[in-house]
Design an enzyme around this catalytic site. Structure first.
Site, mmCIF file in Angstrom:
data_model
loop_
_atom_site.group_PDB
_atom_site.id
_atom_site.type_symbol
_atom_site.label_atom_id
_atom_site.label_comp_id
_atom_site.label_asym_id
_atom_site.label_seq_id
_atom_site.Cartn_x
_atom_site.Cartn_y
_atom_site.Cartn_z
ATOM 1 N N GLY A 163 0.827 -1.207 0.000
ATOM 2 C CA GLY A 163 0.000 0.000 0.000
ATOM 3 C C GLY A 163 0.853 1.245 0.000
ATOM 4 N N GLY A 164 1.711 1.350 -1.020
ATOM 5 C CA GLY A 164 2.652 2.478 -1.065
ATOM 6 C C GLY A 164 2.251 3.575 -2.034
ATOM 7 N N THR A 165 0.996 3.555 -2.488
ATOM 8 C CA THR A 165 0.621 4.523 -3.535
ATOM 9 C C THR A 165 0.095 5.842 -2.992
ATOM 10 O OG1 THR A 165 -1.614 3.625 -3.649
ATOM 11 C CG2 THR A 165 0.016 2.678 -5.162
ATOM 12 N N SER A 166 -0.192 5.904 -1.687
ATOM 13 C CA SER A 166 -0.640 7.198 -1.137
ATOM 14 C C SER A 166 -0.388 7.233 0.363
ATOM 15 C CB SER A 166 -2.123 7.448 -1.454
ATOM 16 O OG SER A 166 -2.949 6.697 -0.605
ATOM 17 N N GLY A 167 -0.702 8.380 0.949
ATOM 18 C CA GLY A 167 -0.700 8.515 2.403
ATOM 19 C C GLY A 167 0.593 8.091 3.093
ATOM 20 N N ILE A 168 0.425 7.343 4.176
ATOM 21 C CA ILE A 168 1.564 6.967 5.022
ATOM 22 C C ILE A 168 2.540 6.062 4.254
ATOM 23 C CG2 ILE A 168 2.222 5.761 7.152
ATOM 24 C CD1 ILE A 168 -0.631 6.552 8.258
ATOM 25 N N GLY A 169 2.005 5.160 3.446
ATOM 26 C CA GLY A 169 2.872 4.237 2.695
ATOM 27 C C GLY A 169 3.758 4.986 1.712
ATOM 28 N N TYR A 180 -12.998 -2.566 12.339
ATOM 29 C CA TYR A 180 -11.663 -2.000 12.051
ATOM 30 C C TYR A 180 -10.764 -2.099 13.284
ATOM 31 C CZ TYR A 180 -8.126 1.520 10.760
ATOM 32 O OH TYR A 180 -6.950 2.180 10.495
HETATM 33 N N1 LIG Z 1 -4.870 8.109 8.276
HETATM 34 C C1 LIG Z 1 -5.120 7.757 9.523
HETATM 35 O O1 LIG Z 1 -5.662 8.550 10.310
HETATM 36 C C2 LIG Z 1 -4.728 6.377 10.011
HETATM 37 C C3 LIG Z 1 -4.708 6.148 11.385
HETATM 38 C C4 LIG Z 1 -4.326 4.891 11.868
HETATM 39 C C5 LIG Z 1 -3.972 3.895 10.980
HETATM 40 N N2 LIG Z 1 -4.024 4.136 9.637
HETATM 41 C C6 LIG Z 1 -3.633 3.038 8.741
HETATM 42 O O2 LIG Z 1 -2.537 3.463 7.960
HETATM 43 C C7 LIG Z 1 -2.478 2.667 6.766
HETATM 44 C C8 LIG Z 1 -2.301 3.593 5.578
HETATM 45 O O3 LIG Z 1 -3.465 4.393 5.447
HETATM 46 P P1 LIG Z 1 -3.412 5.922 4.987
HETATM 47 O O4 LIG Z 1 -3.945 6.716 6.092
HETATM 48 O O5 LIG Z 1 -2.101 6.247 4.417
HETATM 49 O O6 LIG Z 1 -4.560 5.911 3.865
HETATM 50 P P2 LIG Z 1 -4.519 6.027 2.271
HETATM 51 O O7 LIG Z 1 -3.930 7.336 1.853
HETATM 52 O O8 LIG Z 1 -5.906 5.698 1.838
HETATM 53 O O9 LIG Z 1 -3.520 4.875 1.811
HETATM 54 C C9 LIG Z 1 -3.885 3.523 1.861
HETATM 55 C C10 LIG Z 1 -2.906 2.728 1.028
HETATM 56 O O10 LIG Z 1 -3.249 1.345 1.170
HETATM 57 C C11 LIG Z 1 -3.414 0.802 -0.129
HETATM 58 N N3 LIG Z 1 -4.404 -0.273 -0.094
HETATM 59 C C12 LIG Z 1 -5.673 -0.235 0.391
HETATM 60 N N4 LIG Z 1 -6.238 -1.437 0.261
HETATM 61 C C13 LIG Z 1 -5.312 -2.238 -0.323
HETATM 62 C C14 LIG Z 1 -5.288 -3.591 -0.738
HETATM 63 N N5 LIG Z 1 -6.348 -4.386 -0.596
HETATM 64 N N6 LIG Z 1 -4.151 -4.075 -1.294
HETATM 65 C C15 LIG Z 1 -3.059 -3.286 -1.467
HETATM 66 N N7 LIG Z 1 -3.023 -2.000 -1.119
HETATM 67 C C16 LIG Z 1 -4.137 -1.489 -0.552
HETATM 68 C C17 LIG Z 1 -3.824 1.954 -1.020
HETATM 69 O O11 LIG Z 1 -3.432 1.652 -2.353
HETATM 70 P P3 LIG Z 1 -4.441 1.496 -3.612
HETATM 71 O O12 LIG Z 1 -5.733 2.189 -3.244
HETATM 72 O O13 LIG Z 1 -3.687 2.181 -4.694
HETATM 73 O O14 LIG Z 1 -4.575 0.035 -3.791
HETATM 74 C C18 LIG Z 1 -2.968 3.068 -0.447
HETATM 75 O O15 LIG Z 1 -1.668 3.014 -0.990
HETATM 76 C C19 LIG Z 1 -3.766 1.856 6.746
HETATM 77 O O16 LIG Z 1 -3.485 0.536 7.188
HETATM 78 C C20 LIG Z 1 -4.667 2.579 7.736
HETATM 79 O O17 LIG Z 1 -5.609 1.700 8.312
HETATM 80 C C21 LIG Z 1 -4.376 5.354 9.135
#
Ligand SMILES: NC(=O)c1ccc[n+]([C@@H]2O[C@H](COP(=O)([O-])OP(=O)(O)OC[C@H]3O[C@@H](n4cnc5c(N)ncnc54)[C@H](OP(=O)(O)O)[C@@H]3O)[C@@H](O)[C@H]2O)c1
Length: 250
Positions: free
Chosen positions: A13-19, A150
């Site tokens: 999941g490296g295409t956006s956000g934290i990744g 979740y």
């Molecule tokens: N943002 C917050 O407040 C927060 C807080 C606590 C934990 N988190 C966790 O942090 C992690 C990253 O989330 P983010 O906040 O950076 O959100 P995000 O910007 O939506 O990024 C999510 C990443 O996960 C990938 N992804 C989602 N489902 C996938 C799948 N089935 N297979 C492969 N890749 C997948 C997406 O890639 P594609 O859509 O391109 O496949 C995207 O690169 C998640 O596990 C989330 O639960 C986030």
């Protein structure tokens, strides 16, 4: 300072956000990265943005077939990896009365099954001295309404951190977790909530953050880089919170 010089990392999941922010920080610290995502176009555009030290694999972290073929695809890029950051995930919200089997399966497939089997499949590729970092969430520490599935899924990952750490210690592979609080990413927009619900939820969450703001993805990435580096060499089976002081005890 380049803390990850000559290391190779796989980030799910490296295409956006934290990744994506983590991929950027790893590269700035001297590493080569392989990112995954579900869609060819976003994987390709992210890789071209990240530059020559990045490569991408289209792989769905919730699909067993993709998970089982991931190691072979990684090996075509690099025979071994030093760092595995399991980040792929998303959040779905509903009160208990409205949770259905699909909601449950979607979350558990990506977060629980995806984490367990991706780690399992990547162990043979991990170098001695390597680091695995799992992504949990602050929701494991609080009873946040509408987040039963979740939170439970992330709590399973929190538990994996300790079990994997104990099982992988003999292989000299460290296992730790990063637990983000509210972070500005696409996370909330990609949830099943309406714009108004997102607004209400983020407002309510913000009231509880002592630092009175959402975190930036790069602020989480810096902590992941630390856990992946030699600076964290005596850290094992633990979880670091990056949450602006979000209250963990009510
Ligand atoms: N943002 C917050 O407040 C927060 C807080 C606590 C934990 N988190 C966790 O942090 C992690 C990253 O989330 P983010 O906040 O950076 O959100 P995000 O910007 O939506 O990024 C999510 C990443 O996960 C990938 N992804 C989602 N489902 C996938 C799948 N089935 N297979 C492969 N890749 C997948 C997406 O890639 P594609 O859509 O391109 O496949 C995207 O690169 C998640 O596990 C989330 O639960 C986030």
């Amino acid at each position: 300072m380049q803390r990850l010089m000559n290391k190779t990392a796989l980030i799910t999941g490296g295409t956006s956000g934290i990744g994506k922010a983590t991929a950027i920080d790893f590269i700035e610290n001297g590493a080569s990265v392989i990112i995954t995502g579900r869609f060819q176009n976003t994987v390709d555009s992210t890789v071209s943005e990240l530059g020559a030290k990045a490569q991408g694999i289209v792989s769905d972290a919730g699909k067993m077939q993709d998970i089982l073929s991931l190691a072979e695809k990684v090996k075509l890029i690099s025979p071994q990896i030093d760092i595995l950051y399991i980040n792929a995930g998303f959040g779905k919200y509903a009160p208990i009365e409205l949770i259905d089997e699909n909601h449950f399966n979607e979350q558990f497939d990506v977060i629980v099954k995806g984490t367990l089997f991706t780690v399992q499949q990547m162990i043979p590729l991990m170098k001695e001295g390597g680091s695995i970092i799992l992504n949990t969430s602050i929701v494991t520490e609080v009873g946040m309404p509408n987040s039963a599935v979740y939170s439970a899924a992330k709590a399973a990952v929190q538990s994996f951190t300790k079990t994997f750490a104990s099982e992988l210690a003999p292989k000299k592979i460290s296992v730790n977790a990063v637990s983000p609080g509210p972070i500005k990413t696409n996370y909330f927009d990609r949830s099943n909530l309406s714009a108004d619900q997102v607004h209400a939820m983020t407002d309510a969450v913000m009231q509880q953050v002592p630092l009175a703001r959402f975190g930036e993805a790069r602020e989480v990435a810096k902590v992941i880089t630390f856990l992946a580096s030699g600076d964290a060499s005596f850290m094992h089976g633990t979880e670091l919170f990056v949450d602006g002081g979000f209250p963990r005890i009510k």
